[in-house]
Design a protein around this motif. Sequence first.
Motif, PDB file in Angstrom:
ATOM      1  N   LEU A  30       9.983   5.170   1.965  1.00 15.07           N
ATOM      2  CA  LEU A  30       9.032   4.060   1.917  1.00 15.07           C
ATOM      3  C   LEU A  30       8.099   4.075   3.123  1.00 15.07           C
ATOM      4  CD1 LEU A  30      11.114   0.943   0.788  1.00 15.07           C
ATOM      5  CD2 LEU A  30       8.972   1.705  -0.250  1.00 15.07           C
ATOM      6  N   VAL A  31       8.681   4.271   4.281  1.00 13.31           N
ATOM      7  CA  VAL A  31       7.878   4.295   5.508  1.00 13.31           C
ATOM      8  C   VAL A  31       6.891   5.464   5.463  1.00 13.31           C
ATOM      9  CG1 VAL A  31       7.995   4.676   7.997  1.00 13.31           C
ATOM     10  CG2 VAL A  31       9.590   3.087   6.898  1.00 13.31           C
ATOM     11  N   ALA A  32       7.343   6.613   4.972  1.00 14.35           N
ATOM     12  CA  ALA A  32       6.451   7.767   4.876  1.00 14.35           C
ATOM     13  C   ALA A  32       5.307   7.497   3.905  1.00 14.35           C
ATOM     14  CB  ALA A  32       7.240   9.004   4.433  1.00 14.35           C
ATOM     15  N   ALA A  33       5.629   6.853   2.779  1.00 16.04           N
ATOM     16  CA  ALA A  33       4.582   6.518   1.812  1.00 16.04           C
ATOM     17  C   ALA A  33       3.572   5.555   2.411  1.00 16.04           C
ATOM     18  CB  ALA A  33       5.208   5.921   0.558  1.00 16.04           C
ATOM     19  N   ALA A  34       4.065   4.563   3.139  1.00 17.87           N
ATOM     20  CA  ALA A  34       3.162   3.609   3.784  1.00 17.87           C
ATOM     21  C   ALA A  34       2.267   4.306   4.798  1.00 17.87           C
ATOM     22  CB  ALA A  34       3.971   2.503   4.454  1.00 17.87           C
ATOM     23  N   ARG A  35       2.846   5.210   5.558  1.00 19.30           N
ATOM     24  CA  ARG A  35       2.069   5.934   6.571  1.00 19.30           C
ATOM     25  C   ARG A  35       0.977   6.780   5.913  1.00 19.30           C
ATOM     26  NH1 ARG A  35       6.135   7.979   9.045  1.00 19.30           N
ATOM     27  NH2 ARG A  35       6.243   6.388  10.671  1.00 19.30           N
ATOM     28  N   ASP A  36       1.331   7.458   4.807  1.00 20.98           N
ATOM     29  CA  ASP A  36       0.353   8.291   4.113  1.00 20.98           C
ATOM     30  C   ASP A  36      -0.781   7.444   3.524  1.00 20.98           C
ATOM     31  OD1 ASP A  36       1.854  10.515   4.716  1.00 20.98           O
ATOM     32  OD2 ASP A  36       2.752  10.704   2.727  1.00 20.98           O
ATOM     33  N   LEU A  37      -0.443   6.299   2.959  1.00 19.50           N
ATOM     34  CA  LEU A  37      -1.462   5.431   2.372  1.00 19.50           C
ATOM     35  C   LEU A  37      -2.375   4.854   3.446  1.00 19.50           C
ATOM     36  CD1 LEU A  37       0.797   3.808  -0.309  1.00 19.50           C
ATOM     37  CD2 LEU A  37      -1.382   4.939  -0.810  1.00 19.50           C
ATOM     38  N   ARG A  38      -1.806   4.490   4.579  1.00 22.51           N
ATOM     39  CA  ARG A  38      -2.643   4.021   5.685  1.00 22.51           C
ATOM     40  C   ARG A  38      -3.619   5.109   6.119  1.00 22.51           C
ATOM     41  NH1 ARG A  38      -4.740   0.839   7.510  1.00 22.51           N
ATOM     42  NH2 ARG A  38      -4.169   0.521   9.693  1.00 22.51           N
ATOM     43  N   ALA A  39      -3.111   6.332   6.210  1.00 19.61           N
ATOM     44  CA  ALA A  39      -3.975   7.443   6.621  1.00 19.61           C
ATOM     45  C   ALA A  39      -5.088   7.692   5.616  1.00 19.61           C
ATOM     46  CB  ALA A  39      -3.137   8.707   6.802  1.00 19.61           C
ATOM     47  N   ALA A  40      -4.825   7.365   4.340  1.00 21.61           N
ATOM     48  CA  ALA A  40      -5.834   7.538   3.294  1.00 21.61           C
ATOM     49  C   ALA A  40      -6.830   6.383   3.240  1.00 21.61           C
ATOM     50  CB  ALA A  40      -5.145   7.689   1.936  1.00 21.61           C
ATOM     51  N   GLY A  41      -6.590   5.345   4.043  1.00 21.85           N
ATOM     52  CA  GLY A  41      -7.526   4.235   4.109  1.00 21.85           C
ATOM     53  C   GLY A  41      -7.041   2.923   3.525  1.00 21.85           C
ATOM     54  N   ALA A  42      -5.832   2.884   2.989  1.00 24.83           N
ATOM     55  CA  ALA A  42      -5.312   1.620   2.449  1.00 24.83           C
ATOM     56  C   ALA A  42      -5.124   0.615   3.578  1.00 24.83           C
ATOM     57  CB  ALA A  42      -3.993   1.863   1.726  1.00 24.83           C
ATOM     58  N   MET A  47       1.049  -1.277  -3.843  1.00 26.53           N
ATOM     59  CA  MET A  47       2.477  -1.544  -3.915  1.00 26.53           C
ATOM     60  C   MET A  47       3.265  -0.553  -3.065  1.00 26.53           C
ATOM     61  SD  MET A  47       4.930  -3.384  -5.167  1.00 26.53           S
ATOM     62  CE  MET A  47       4.231  -4.275  -6.586  1.00 26.53           C
ATOM     63  N   LEU A  48       4.222  -1.084  -2.303  1.00 28.21           N
ATOM     64  CA  LEU A  48       5.198  -0.256  -1.589  1.00 28.21           C
ATOM     65  C   LEU A  48       6.568  -0.549  -2.211  1.00 28.21           C
ATOM     66  CD1 LEU A  48       3.986  -0.683   2.098  1.00 28.21           C
ATOM     67  CD2 LEU A  48       3.684   1.319   0.615  1.00 28.21           C
ATOM     68  N   ARG A  49       6.966   0.298  -3.132  1.00 24.55           N
ATOM     69  CA  ARG A  49       8.210   0.095  -3.882  1.00 24.55           C
ATOM     70  C   ARG A  49       8.501   1.396  -4.614  1.00 24.55           C
ATOM     71  NH1 ARG A  49       8.991  -2.573  -9.211  1.00 24.55           N
ATOM     72  NH2 ARG A  49      10.961  -3.710  -9.246  1.00 24.55           N
ATOM     73  N   LEU A  50       9.655   1.987  -4.365  1.00 26.73           N
ATOM     74  CA  LEU A  50       9.939   3.316  -4.898  1.00 26.73           C
ATOM     75  C   LEU A  50      10.963   3.314  -6.020  1.00 26.73           C
ATOM     76  CD1 LEU A  50       9.983   5.456  -1.627  1.00 26.73           C
ATOM     77  CD2 LEU A  50       8.077   5.022  -3.196  1.00 26.73           C
ATOM     78  N   THR A  51      11.653   2.191  -6.233  1.00 23.65           N
ATOM     79  CA  THR A  51      12.661   2.111  -7.293  1.00 23.65           C
ATOM     80  C   THR A  51      12.584   0.766  -7.983  1.00 23.65           C
ATOM     81  OG1 THR A  51      14.350   1.250  -5.777  1.00 23.65           O
ATOM     82  CG2 THR A  51      14.251   3.642  -6.058  1.00 23.65           C
ATOM     83  N   ASP A  52      13.025   0.722  -9.225  1.00 29.92           N
ATOM     84  CA  ASP A  52      13.106  -0.532  -9.969  1.00 29.92           C
ATOM     85  C   ASP A  52      14.053  -1.484  -9.248  1.00 29.92           C
ATOM     86  OD1 ASP A  52      12.758  -2.402 -11.914  1.00 29.92           O
ATOM     87  OD2 ASP A  52      13.662  -1.240 -13.533  1.00 29.92           O
ATOM     88  N   GLY A  53      13.801  -2.771  -9.384  1.00 34.76           N
ATOM     89  CA  GLY A  53      14.638  -3.754  -8.710  1.00 34.76           C
ATOM     90  C   GLY A  53      14.085  -4.112  -7.344  1.00 34.76           C
ATOM     91  N   PHE A  54      14.863  -4.856  -6.564  1.00 29.00           N
ATOM     92  CA  PHE A  54      14.366  -5.393  -5.300  1.00 29.00           C
ATOM     93  C   PHE A  54      15.147  -4.894  -4.092  1.00 29.00           C
ATOM     94  CE2 PHE A  54      13.102  -8.492  -8.571  1.00 29.00           C
ATOM     95  CZ  PHE A  54      11.737  -8.281  -8.480  1.00 29.00           C
ATOM     96  N   ALA A  55      16.000  -3.882  -4.292  1.00 28.62           N
ATOM     97  CA  ALA A  55      16.618  -3.199  -3.160  1.00 28.62           C
ATOM     98  C   ALA A  55      15.646  -2.138  -2.647  1.00 28.62           C
ATOM     99  CB  ALA A  55      17.941  -2.560  -3.578  1.00 28.62           C
ATOM    100  N   ALA A  56      15.653  -1.905  -1.340  1.00 35.39           N
ATOM    101  CA  ALA A  56      14.668  -1.007  -0.746  1.00 35.39           C
ATOM    102  C   ALA A  56      14.874   0.445  -1.133  1.00 35.39           C
ATOM    103  CB  ALA A  56      14.704  -1.147   0.772  1.00 35.39           C
ATOM    104  N   GLY A  57      16.109   0.868  -1.326  1.00 41.22           N
ATOM    105  CA  GLY A  57      16.359   2.278  -1.602  1.00 41.22           C
ATOM    106  C   GLY A  57      16.160   3.118  -0.352  1.00 41.22           C
TER     107      GLY A  57
END
Length: 229
Positions: A75-87, A60-70
């Motif tokens: 979010l982009v940093a989290a996605a980048r870190d997860l990709r680097a970890a192999g996701a 999941m890429l979602r940092l807050t409740d609801g459907f606004a990106a926040g």
Amino acid sequence: MSNRAVLEVIALDAEDAIAAQTGGADRLELVTDMAADGLTPSTETFASIRAAVDIPLRVMLRLTDGFAAGDVDALVAAARDLRAAGADEFVLGFLDPDGSPDLVTVERLLAVLDGCRWTFHRAIDRAADRDALRKQLADLPGLDTYLTAGSPHGVDDGLPTLAAEAARHDEPGYEPQILVGGGLRLDHLPALRAAGLTAFHIGGAARPQGWTTPVSATAVRTWREALDA
């Protein structure tokens, strides 16, 4: 993955993941904080789950409740870190205040995901216009699944919409697989299967004692057997 119906189970940690795979899950959705309906897990959690099971993981890429990106940068940093970890598979989806897809945020994330397969989650059930959303997202790379109940109120209310959308699977915007989730019960399966639905997502149904307890392999096996019957 074989031609059998897909069963995806929410996992919060490695214990959940092992139980879900043991019970017959085909894929896991990795989240944290179900009080907020599922947020992005840490890279450490992802790594521990990846080491524990060998079935596909959608993170999941979602940092807050609801459907606004926040905070999109976060979010982009989290996605980048997860990709680097192999996701290599993800779940995401954001709406703007008018209920249209937040394409700016989605496209920023897809630039980091670099072709990974992903699910647009239940934000579709809160969209102002489901059909318009599907057509706006139709050409985005990697989108192969919509997680939807057919209604913001759950599968009970969404069954007619799910059946209608399944019948349009060869139209532009309707090619991604429908992954049914959101108040899904075993007694929904006959009607859903008869309508041609082939993928199912469970969270609480895999935890008969509630979210404070781990996934039950026995509960997952009950769903696997019902789908295979």
